[in-house]
Design an enzyme around this catalytic site. Structure first.
Site, PDB file in Angstrom:
ATOM      1  N   HIS A 221      -9.756   4.523  -0.619  1.00 11.76           N
ATOM      2  CA  HIS A 221      -8.825   4.681   0.490  1.00 11.76           C
ATOM      3  C   HIS A 221      -9.498   5.498   1.594  1.00 11.76           C
ATOM      4  O   HIS A 221     -10.474   6.197   1.361  1.00 11.76           O
ATOM      5  CB  HIS A 221      -7.564   5.404   0.019  1.00 11.76           C
ATOM      6  CG  HIS A 221      -6.621   4.538  -0.738  1.00 11.76           C
ATOM      7  ND1 HIS A 221      -5.277   4.457  -0.460  1.00 11.76           N
ATOM      8  CD2 HIS A 221      -6.823   3.692  -1.778  1.00 11.76           C
ATOM      9  CE1 HIS A 221      -4.697   3.614  -1.279  1.00 11.76           C
ATOM     10  NE2 HIS A 221      -5.615   3.139  -2.106  1.00 11.76           N
TER      11      HIS A 221
ATOM     12  N   LYS B  87     -12.060  12.622   8.872  1.00 11.81           N
ATOM     13  CA  LYS B  87     -12.280  12.472   7.449  1.00 11.81           C
ATOM     14  C   LYS B  87     -13.215  13.518   6.860  1.00 11.81           C
ATOM     15  O   LYS B  87     -13.026  13.956   5.743  1.00 11.81           O
ATOM     16  CB  LYS B  87     -12.820  11.062   7.149  1.00 11.81           C
ATOM     17  CG  LYS B  87     -11.838   9.974   7.585  1.00 11.81           C
ATOM     18  CD  LYS B  87     -12.326   8.608   7.190  1.00 11.81           C
ATOM     19  CE  LYS B  87     -11.376   7.543   7.705  1.00 11.81           C
ATOM     20  NZ  LYS B  87     -10.016   7.705   7.193  1.00 11.81           N
TER      21      LYS B  87
ATOM     22  N   ASN C  31     -10.101   0.119   1.773  1.00 13.25           N
ATOM     23  CA  ASN C  31      -8.904   0.200   2.607  1.00 13.25           C
ATOM     24  C   ASN C  31      -9.255   0.636   4.027  1.00 13.25           C
ATOM     25  O   ASN C  31      -9.941   1.652   4.228  1.00 13.25           O
ATOM     26  CB  ASN C  31      -7.910   1.188   2.012  1.00 13.25           C
ATOM     27  CG  ASN C  31      -7.157   0.609   0.835  1.00 13.25           C
ATOM     28  OD1 ASN C  31      -7.612  -0.326   0.193  1.00 13.25           O
ATOM     29  ND2 ASN C  31      -5.997   1.171   0.540  1.00 13.25           N
TER      30      ASN C  31
ATOM     31  N   HIS D 201      -7.279  10.278   4.785  1.00 14.40           N
ATOM     32  CA  HIS D 201      -6.585   9.377   5.693  1.00 14.40           C
ATOM     33  C   HIS D 201      -6.710   9.878   7.136  1.00 14.40           C
ATOM     34  O   HIS D 201      -6.801  11.076   7.390  1.00 14.40           O
ATOM     35  CB  HIS D 201      -5.108   9.277   5.315  1.00 14.40           C
ATOM     36  CG  HIS D 201      -4.889   8.650   3.979  1.00 14.40           C
ATOM     37  ND1 HIS D 201      -5.064   7.311   3.757  1.00 14.40           N
ATOM     38  CD2 HIS D 201      -4.533   9.189   2.788  1.00 14.40           C
ATOM     39  CE1 HIS D 201      -4.803   7.038   2.492  1.00 14.40           C
ATOM     40  NE2 HIS D 201      -4.479   8.159   1.881  1.00 14.40           N
ATOM     41  N   GLY D 202      -6.712   8.948   8.079  1.00 14.80           N
ATOM     42  CA  GLY D 202      -6.756   9.314   9.485  1.00 14.80           C
ATOM     43  C   GLY D 202      -8.174   9.352  10.033  1.00 14.80           C
ATOM     44  O   GLY D 202      -9.144   8.941   9.389  1.00 14.80           O
TER      45      GLY D 202
ATOM     46  N   SER E  25     -12.253   3.910   6.712  1.00 21.21           N
ATOM     47  CA  SER E  25     -12.626   3.539   8.082  1.00 21.21           C
ATOM     48  C   SER E  25     -13.881   4.283   8.519  1.00 21.21           C
ATOM     49  O   SER E  25     -14.169   5.390   8.057  1.00 21.21           O
ATOM     50  CB  SER E  25     -11.486   3.835   9.052  1.00 21.21           C
ATOM     51  OG  SER E  25     -10.431   2.908   8.896  1.00 21.21           O
TER      52      SER E  25
ATOM     53  N   ASP F  60       0.838  -1.202   0.000  1.00 21.99           N
ATOM     54  CA  ASP F  60       0.000   0.000   0.000  1.00 21.99           C
ATOM     55  C   ASP F  60       0.872   1.252   0.000  1.00 21.99           C
ATOM     56  O   ASP F  60       1.861   1.340   0.732  1.00 21.99           O
ATOM     57  CB  ASP F  60      -0.900  -0.012   1.249  1.00 21.99           C
ATOM     58  CG  ASP F  60      -1.965   1.054   1.211  1.00 21.99           C
ATOM     59  OD1 ASP F  60      -2.442   1.390   0.111  1.00 21.99           O
ATOM     60  OD2 ASP F  60      -2.341   1.552   2.293  1.00 21.99           O
ATOM     61  N   HIS F  61       0.522   2.224  -0.837  1.00 21.87           N
ATOM     62  CA  HIS F  61       1.172   3.545  -0.866  1.00 21.87           C
ATOM     63  C   HIS F  61       2.692   3.472  -1.001  1.00 21.87           C
ATOM     64  O   HIS F  61       3.430   4.043  -0.205  1.00 21.87           O
ATOM     65  CB  HIS F  61       0.796   4.346   0.381  1.00 21.87           C
ATOM     66  CG  HIS F  61      -0.571   4.941   0.317  1.00 21.87           C
ATOM     67  ND1 HIS F  61      -0.907   5.937  -0.564  1.00 21.87           N
ATOM     68  CD2 HIS F  61      -1.693   4.643   1.001  1.00 21.87           C
ATOM     69  CE1 HIS F  61      -2.184   6.248  -0.410  1.00 21.87           C
ATOM     70  NE2 HIS F  61      -2.689   5.469   0.529  1.00 21.87           N
TER      71      HIS F  61
ATOM     72  N   ARG G 296      -6.436   0.924  14.375  1.00 23.15           N
ATOM     73  CA  ARG G 296      -5.603   1.655  15.334  1.00 23.15           C
ATOM     74  C   ARG G 296      -6.430   2.185  16.497  1.00 23.15           C
ATOM     75  O   ARG G 296      -5.968   2.207  17.637  1.00 23.15           O
ATOM     76  CB  ARG G 296      -4.891   2.799  14.614  1.00 23.15           C
ATOM     77  CG  ARG G 296      -3.961   2.311  13.520  1.00 23.15           C
ATOM     78  CD  ARG G 296      -3.361   3.454  12.742  1.00 23.15           C
ATOM     79  NE  ARG G 296      -2.534   2.931  11.656  1.00 23.15           N
ATOM     80  CZ  ARG G 296      -1.815   3.694  10.854  1.00 23.15           C
ATOM     81  NH1 ARG G 296      -1.839   5.016  10.980  1.00 23.15           N
ATOM     82  NH2 ARG G 296      -1.089   3.152   9.891  1.00 23.15           N
TER      83      ARG G 296
END
Length: 308
Positions: free
Chosen positions: A211, A183, A255, A179-180, A214, A81-82, A261
Site C-alpha cells: 500500500h 511517504k 496500490n 498513505h498520501g 505511489s 480497498d480499506h 490525484r
C-alpha cells in the site's frame, strides 16, 4: 475482460507487478482502462468506501461495467480497498467484487485476527478473496489518518500465525510506505529486510501487497506549486529501484492513488491557469484522461520488468 483477482495475482507472482488503481469517477476509470489497454497489462480497479459514498456504489460499479464493454481486451478485477466489516459485507453481498480488503490493522493482534477471520468465512462462501493487513501505515488518504508515532512495521514473527488463523488470501504489509504524498523522511525507504523475512515465513507464492506505493514525482509537485499549489517540497514517494526489489520479494499488487490525484491537481491547475477564460470541466477532464492514460501505461510497463 473481468476475471478473478486470484487469477491475476497467481499469474503475476514473481514475474511482474499488478497496478491496483483507486478510482472515484468516470475520468479515472476510463484513464485506467485506456492505459491498461495500451500497456497490454492486467490491472486491479480499486474502490474505497469513500469513493462508494462519493458517487454511490451502483453508479461507480456501472461506470466500470461500461468501461469493460468499451475495452473488452483489458483484463481486470474489481477490489474493495480499506473496508471495515460493514463495508466488506456490503461489497460481498453486491456481487460486484472478486476481492475485498478488511482493514483491522489498527486493532490489537487477536482482534485483527477475529475480524479478519469473520470476513474471510463470509467472503469464501461466495468465492471472494480477502486481503488483510498486518502492521500499520502512517499518513492520510481518504478516511485514513495515522500519525507516524502510531505506525508499526509488520512483525515477521506474526505473519505465519495471522495467515494460518485467518486464512486470508493476500496480505498487505507495513514495510516503510505510508498513505498520501509525504511517504518518507530522514532518508528512510522500504525495509526490504523485513519484507524478505515475511516472504520467507509464508508459503511459496503467497501474494503480498504494498500500500502507499505511489512515486510522488518531484516534477508533479513543482508544476502544481508553479500554478498556485502549496504542496511541501519534501513530498516523496517510493523509489522505483526499491519498488522493483519489493516485486522480487513477493509483492505482486501495487496500490496507487496519490499519483493519480497529483496528476488531476496538476492538470486542472495548469489548464485553468493557462486558459482563464474557460469554465467547462469537460475540456480539462479530457486532458486529465489523456494524462492518466499515459501514466497508467508507463506504470504498468515499468512493473513488467522484475528480472532486468
Amino acid at each position: 475482460m473481468r476475471i478473478h483477482e486470484k487469477d491475476i495475482l497467481s499469474d503475476a507472482y514473481g514475474r511482474y507487478g499488478v497496478g491496483a488503481f483507486n478510482v472515484f469517477n468516470a475520468e479515472q476509470v476510463l484513464g485506467v482502462f485506456r492505459g491498461a489497454k495500451k500497456a497490454e497489462m492486467p490491472v486491479i480497479v480499486q474502490i474505497t468506501p469513500v469513493a462508494r459514498n462519493y458517487i454511490q456504489p451502483e453508479l461507480l460499479e456501472g461506470i466500470i461495467a461500461g468501461a469493460a464493454q468499451i475495452y473488452p481486451d483489458v483484463t481486470f478485477s474489481v477490489h474493495l480497498d480499506h473496508g471495515n466489516e460493514q463495508h466488506c459485507l456490503s461489497a460481498i453481498d453486491s456481487g460486484d467484487y472478486s476481492s475485498v480488503m478488511i482493514d483491522a490493522s489498527h486493532e490489537p493482534f487477536e482482534e485483527n485476527v477475529r475480524i479478519t477471520k469473520n470476513i474471510v468465512e463470509k467472503a469464501h462462501d461466495k468465492g471472494i478473496w480477502v486481503e488483510a493487513e498486518l502492521g500499520v501505515l502512517s499518513g492520510v488518504e481518504d478516511h485514513l489518518k495515522i500519525d507516524d508515532d502510531k505506525a508499526l512495521y509488520t512483525d515477521p514473527a506474526q505473519v505465519e500465525e495471522f495467515v494460518g488463523k485467518t486464512h486470508c488470501d493476500s496480505l498487505a504489509v507495513a514495510v516503510g510506505t505510508s498513505h498520501g504524498a509525504y511517504k518518507f523522511s530522514g532518508g528512510r525507504g522500504l525495509r526490504l529486510d523485513i519484507l524478505a523475512t515475511i516472504r520467507d515465513r509464508l508459503p511459496a507464492g503467497y501474494p503480498l501487497v504494498l500500500h502507499g506505493a505511489s512515486a510522488v514525482p518531484a516534477n508533479e509537485i513543482n508544476r502544481i506549486n508553479q500554478t498556485g499549489g502549496q504542496l511541501k517540497s519534501e513530498a516523496k514517494g517510493v523509489d522505483p529501484t526499491e519498488l522493483m526489489a519489493a516485486l522480487r520479494l513477493g509483492v505482486c499488487k501495487i496500490n496507487i492513488a496519490t499519483d493519480m490525484r497529483l496528476i488531476w491537481t496538476r492538470v486542472t491547475r495548469e489548464f485553468f491557469h493557462d486558459h482563464p477564460d474557460q469554465f467547462d470541466p469537460v475540456i480539462s477532464g479530457k486532458t486529465y484522461m489523456d494524462a492518466l492514460e499515459d501514466f497508467v501505461d508507463e506504470k504498468c510497463r515499468k512493473l513488467k520488468i522484475i528480472n532486468s
